[in-house]
Design an enzyme around this catalytic site. Structure first.
Site, PDB file in Angstrom:
ATOM      1  CG  LEU A  65       1.123   3.916  -9.340  1.00  0.00           C
ATOM      2  CD1 LEU A  65       0.755   2.855 -10.358  1.00  0.00           C
ATOM      3  CD2 LEU A  65       0.778   5.308  -9.869  1.00  0.00           C
ATOM      4  N   PRO A  66      -1.101   4.895  -5.543  1.00  0.00           N
ATOM      5  CG  PRO A  66      -3.058   6.068  -5.996  1.00  0.00           C
ATOM      6  CD  PRO A  66      -1.706   5.767  -6.567  1.00  0.00           C
ATOM      7  CB  THR A  92       2.063  -0.268   0.434  1.00  0.00           C
ATOM      8  OG1 THR A  92       3.323   0.230   0.902  1.00  0.00           O
ATOM      9  CG2 THR A  92       1.559  -1.310   1.425  1.00  0.00           C
ATOM     10  CE  LYS A 168       5.868  -0.440   3.854  1.00  0.00           C
ATOM     11  NZ  LYS A 168       5.577   0.421   2.716  1.00  0.00           N
TER      12      LYS A 168
END
Length: 289
Positions: A65-66, A92, A168
């Protein structure tokens, strides 16, 4: 054990992961609010649905997902019916959001791991992504069947919920720093009459080398293609999130923050849809003119 897997988010990365799961013999259903993304997934053989609620109760769920906000708003619908064993969030995202999502899932007896990935669409298609995993040991065990398909075993467990997103974000902000620094350095090389491609190759075999000098600039900038497939807006977001994550724990990384400012400047000049390699247009214009 059931191989039924839902993929929520069928964009460039999610669509490729859905296809990889399908090729690995898993039954895959997916959702994306974009009709074009759903259509592309169907062409790859993925069954699609028109509402995320219809995926509730699927034994395994992959999120691509964004943003953290979208993860936060999507998870309750997926947990609205019993049957889900594990949620693997490859977004992320933000560490605190991942921790809250893991707690919400645990209340319903579901394992949740934050497993943001690196490797791009090519790695996703091949099932050779690298995943940065956060979650309990039990959650990791529950998620392993999906992680193994997506990464071929190339994942590392960094700690409890949120830890994967911490690492990340640090990975991405270091890439952001390197893209700025290598661009500036190669511009200096050109100013002295040295071929930037030769300089990049020489540096890449020495102590100053990085993936930015070895691959990103030669493949995407010096070639003039700017086709990494990763948006500048996403990298600018990740660099800012990395600095915010540091500051929430009392750290003030000045170099990371300075690089983040350069990405915000590039975002304002080039727009979020530009390829992230186009940062070179603003930090090293003599390389791109």
């Amino acid at each position: 054990m059931s191989k039924c897997t839902a993929v929520v988010g069928l964009g460039s990365m999610g669509g490729a992961m859905a296809a990889a799961l399908l090729r690995a013999g898993r039954q895959v259903r997916g959702f994306d609010p974009s009709p074009a993304a759903r259509s592309a997934a169907r062409e790859a053989g993925v069954e699609t649905v028109d509402s995320v609620d219809r995926l509730a109760g699927t034994p395994y769920v992959v999120l691509s997902l964004p943003s953290a906000r979208v993860v936060e708003s999507t998870l309750p619908a997926l947990l609205s019916r019993a049957g889900t064993l594990a949620v693997v969030d490859t977004t992320t995202s933000e560490p605190d959001t991942s921790a809250a999502c893991a707690a919400l899932a645990a209340e319903r007896g579901v394992s949740f791991v934050d497993a943001p990935v690196s490797g791009g669409r090519t790695g996703a298609e091949a099932g050779r992504l690298t995943a940065f995993v956060g979650g309990t040991a039990d959650a990791l065990t529950a998620a392993r069947p999906v992680l193994d398909v997506l990464t071929g075993g190339q994942y590392r467990h960094f700690g409890g919920p949120g830890a994967g997103n911490v690492v990340k974000l640090l990975n991405n902000v270091l890439a952001a720093v390197n893209l700025v620094a290598v661009g500036e350095a190669l511009a200096v090389a050109r100013a002295h009459g040295v071929d930037p491609a030769a300089a990049a190759a020489g540096i890449s075999g020495a102590s100053g080398g990085s993936r930015a000098s070895a691959a990103m600039y030669p493949d995407w900038v010096l070639s003039g293609t700017y086709d990494s497939g990763f948006a500048l807006g996403l990298m600018a977001r990740d660099a800012a999130l990395a600095v915010e994550t540091a500051e929430r724990r009392g750290e003030h990384p000045r170099l990371l923050a300075a690089a983040g400012e350069r990405w915000q400047e590039a975002l304002a000049e080039l727009g979020p849809a530009a390829d992230f390699s186009e940062i070179a247009r603003t930090v090293a214009p003599t390389l791109t003119s």
